[in-house]
Design a protein around this motif. Structure first.
Motif, short mmCIF file in Angstrom:
data_model
loop_
_atom_site.label_atom_id
_atom_site.label_comp_id
_atom_site.label_asym_id
_atom_site.label_seq_id
_atom_site.Cartn_x
_atom_site.Cartn_y
_atom_site.Cartn_z
N LYS A 293 46.95 56.99 40.21
CA LYS A 293 46.61 55.58 40.07
C LYS A 293 47.75 54.72 40.57
N THR B 173 42.34 53.93 41.92
CA THR B 173 42.22 55.12 41.09
C THR B 173 41.58 56.25 41.89
N SER C 142 37.51 54.99 47.46
CA SER C 142 36.60 53.89 47.12
C SER C 142 37.32 52.93 46.19
N ILE C 143 36.76 51.76 46.02
CA ILE C 143 37.30 50.79 45.06
C ILE C 143 36.15 50.27 44.21
N ASP C 144 36.50 49.81 43.03
CA ASP C 144 35.51 49.24 42.10
C ASP C 144 35.64 47.72 42.14
N PRO C 145 34.66 47.02 42.70
CA PRO C 145 34.76 45.55 42.77
C PRO C 145 34.96 44.89 41.41
N LYS C 146 34.45 45.52 40.35
CA LYS C 146 34.59 44.92 39.02
C LYS C 146 36.02 44.96 38.51
N SER C 147 36.85 45.82 39.09
CA SER C 147 38.23 45.94 38.62
C SER C 147 39.18 44.96 39.32
N PHE D 275 32.23 45.09 47.92
CA PHE D 275 32.65 46.27 48.68
C PHE D 275 31.55 46.52 49.68
#
Length: 631
Positions: free
Chosen positions: A386, A361, A585-590, A603
């Motif tokens: 996205k 995203t 960036s990335i969201d580890p929770k996703s 991350f």
């Protein structure tokens, strides 16, 4: 790469001698049968050369390569047609792709001359790698007709052009991959991995093969999987401030480890068909072999990029590594240009053969313009802002995604560079730079170095003391280390200035021969009245293009004779930790895993390094691209 088969490959050194070769009889038998099927002789229409079912000897190929190098001016060749181009030669085709996909004409006394095409050429260090993929005789004949046409090269995209012909040859892409991998092995960029077994707790080696660039100490890998090692980084001892240290030139010659090449070729492309060109996988198989515990479940299909199934503590680790390219002009009429290219690195230590889902995203906010993915990944959702990835991760470290974007932050190094020749052998220079202006924690600059190259002159001495850092010189450059490793800056900016004088050896005592020029070789323009021998009037492509581009420049007393094409510049090298300049960036929770397992997603680190980061001399000429005017 099932549609790619390799007939043979050769490695030549700087003296145009074959130092390694490999032929694949199974593919060559297919070629002979195809030639026989194509009306037995498979003669190339309107050309006179036939698709011979035999490959040349090493001596014949070396002779043909040297002859082409002499005819085309360099190993790469011109890629454009000029007055001395011979019909059927690569320059006659008048297409830049012929600098990478070349043709050789093999002469045998007992037989007629025959053509060898398509040969993929890759240069790595002092070696030339030639790879000959299998093509159908009909495609060979099509090129034979094309390279004799008077208008070839001018119909890009049309049905009978070289580009349209190559688009129908997926083997070309596979041959390039083989050539680049072999080049990395020859140059030592990829070595046999070392298996490090640690009794202490380990995170499994996030990017073990990249620790030299990531800068993470004390990370070890388990016996399986094995990751590629890093070439040892080199460091230099900093001199006292203002002192000048003369560094001896370093040799780039590296002998070929033929046993490593043979092992890799036999394992990665058995019978001439490339299956897996990952040196880490090949080395792991060679080191560990297989056991009954390595077999996958019968209901799952094991991909080629994962020859082993991981066993141990499960986790997924990500890092982002970006490269900043910039052209800094410090001129009102020319805007500065800065771009970011990056990659998302991944290491997935997961048991079995799971699928991992990763949504991306904020692509629009990060100004991401180009995306490409590892072949294990599939893009399940497309959108401007996205995208969603689904991938079955291989063993070890791999680049999951590459991208290009615009920087959301100011350039990490801003300022200007000025150089003025006060005499023929003396130049006055001035740097005024600002580092990390506008950057706050956690951004940290680990090191920063500025280099002034003088490829056409030899440095005799330098006078001047920088406000910060140390200075050293080589025979053809001056290096200013503003920030040295271990003394990085975090959460603050600094200003650095450096003014002084650089002196050069007189031209009469520094006769430096051209890189590839021989004898009295020179370029003769089409309108020249001078008659010269056609065998000695061609130089390499760089010299030829330089002559053509510089012929209209007005002469002055001191025309900045320091850099190629009369341009002078300084190059900046640095490394920044703590974030990405693009905002990627990335969201580890996703991140989700199927089948679901308890595996933490981390991350781990973001870093940015300089690519081509250039400070152009504000007092001299500089190349730039004019931006289109928007009405």
């Amino acid at each position: 790469m099932s549609s790619c088969s390799i007939r043979a490959l050769w490695i030549l050194n700087a003296q145009d001698a074959v130092v390694f070769s490999r032929r694949f009889p199974v593919v060559e038998r297919r070629w002979r049968l195809a030639c026989e099927k194509e009306k037995d002789s498979c003669a190339v229409e309107d050309h006179g050369y036939s698709a011979q079912p035999l490959l040349p000897t090493d001596a014949e190929l070396a002779s043909a390569f040297a002859e082409r190098k002499k005819r085309e001016g360099s190993a790469r060749g011109f890629g454009i047609r000029f007055s001395q181009s011979v019909q059927g030669s690569d320059s006659w085709v008048d297409d830049p792709i012929t600098r990478h996909i070349i043709t050789l004409y093999i002469y045998r006394e007992e037989r007629d001359e025959f053509m060898l095409w398509p040969l993929v050429l890759h240069t790595k260090g002092s070696y030339h790698i030639l790879v000959l993929p299998f093509v159908e005789p009909q495609q060979f004949k099509a090129y034979g007709r094309l390279c004799t046409r008077s208008d070839c090269g001018n119909s890009v995209g049309e049905e009978c052009s070289l580009s349209s012909l190559l688009l129908d040859l997926p083997c070309i892409t596979g041959a390039f991959m083989v050539a680049h991998t072999v080049g990395d092995i020859v140059a030592g960029d990829v070595q046999d991995p070392e298996v490090v077994v640690s009794s202490s707790p380990s995170v499994g080696g996030l990017l073990d093969s990249l620790t030299g660039s990531i800068g993470i100490p004390s990370i070890s890998a388990r016996a399986k999987p094995v990751a590629a090692p890093v070439a040892a980084s080199t460091t230099s001892v900093a001199s006292a401030a203002g002192n000048v240290v003369i560094d001896a030139p370093k040799s780039t010659f590296r002998p070929i480890d033929k046993e490593v090449l043979r092992t890799f070729i036999s394992s990665s492309m058995p019978f001439g068909t490339p299956l897996d060109l990952n040196i880490s996988n090949i080395s792991a198989i060679k080191t560990n072999g297989f056991s009954s515990s390595d077999l996958p479940p019968s209901d799952l299909k094991q991909p080629a990029w994962k020859p082993y199934l991981f066993k141990g503590k499960q986790r997924i680790l990500f890092t982002i590594h970006e490269f900043i390219n910039a052209a800094m002009y410090d001129r009102d009429e020319i805007p500065d240009a800065i771009s970011v290219s990056g990659q998302l690195n991944c290491r997935a230590e997961l048991e079995g053969l799971p699928d991992v889902s990763l949504p991306l995203t904020g692509l629009k906010a990060a100004h991401v313009e180009i995306l490409s993915f590892h072949h294990c990944a599939q893009v399940s959702e497309h959108g401007e802002d996205k995208q969603a990835l689904m991938f079955s991760p291989p063993l070890g470290n791999f680049v999951l995604m590459r991208y290009e974007a615009l920087s959301n932050l100011d350039p990490p190094v801003k300022g200007f560079y000025q150089l003025s020749m006060v005499s023929e052998d003396e130049g006055a220079f001035l740097f005024r730079l600002r580092l990390m202006e506008g950057y706050k924690g956690p951004f940290s600059m680990e090191f920063c170095t500025v280099t002034m190259p003088f490829p056409r002159r030899r440095v005799a001495s330098i006078d001047g003391n920088p406000s910060v850092g140390t200075v050293s010189t080589t025979e053809v450059s001056v290096e200013w280390k503003i920030i040295t490793s271990g003394r990085g800056i975090t959460g603050k900016s600094i200003e650095a200035t450096f003014s002084g004088t650089v002196r050069f050896l007189p031209r009469t005592s520094q006769r430096v021969p051209s890189r590839s020029m021989s004898g009295s070789a020179c370029v003769v323009e089409e309108d020249s009245d001078v008659e010269q021998d056609s065998s000695s009037n061609i130089v390499n492509i760089e010299e030829y293009l330089m002559e053509k581009m510089n012929k209209d420049l007005q002469g002055v007393d001191f025309e900045e004779p320091l850099c190629w094409q009369a341009y002078s510049y300084a190059k900046v090298s640095f490394k920044i930790f703590g974030g990405s300049l693009s905002g990627m960036s990335i969201d580890p929770k996703s991140v989700s895993i199927y089948p679901a397992v308890k595996a933490p997603v981390e991350f781990f680190m973001q870093q940015a390094s300089s690519g081509d980061y250039i400070l152009w001399n504000t007092l001299g000429r500089c190349p730039f691209a004019a931006s289109p005017t928007v009405h």
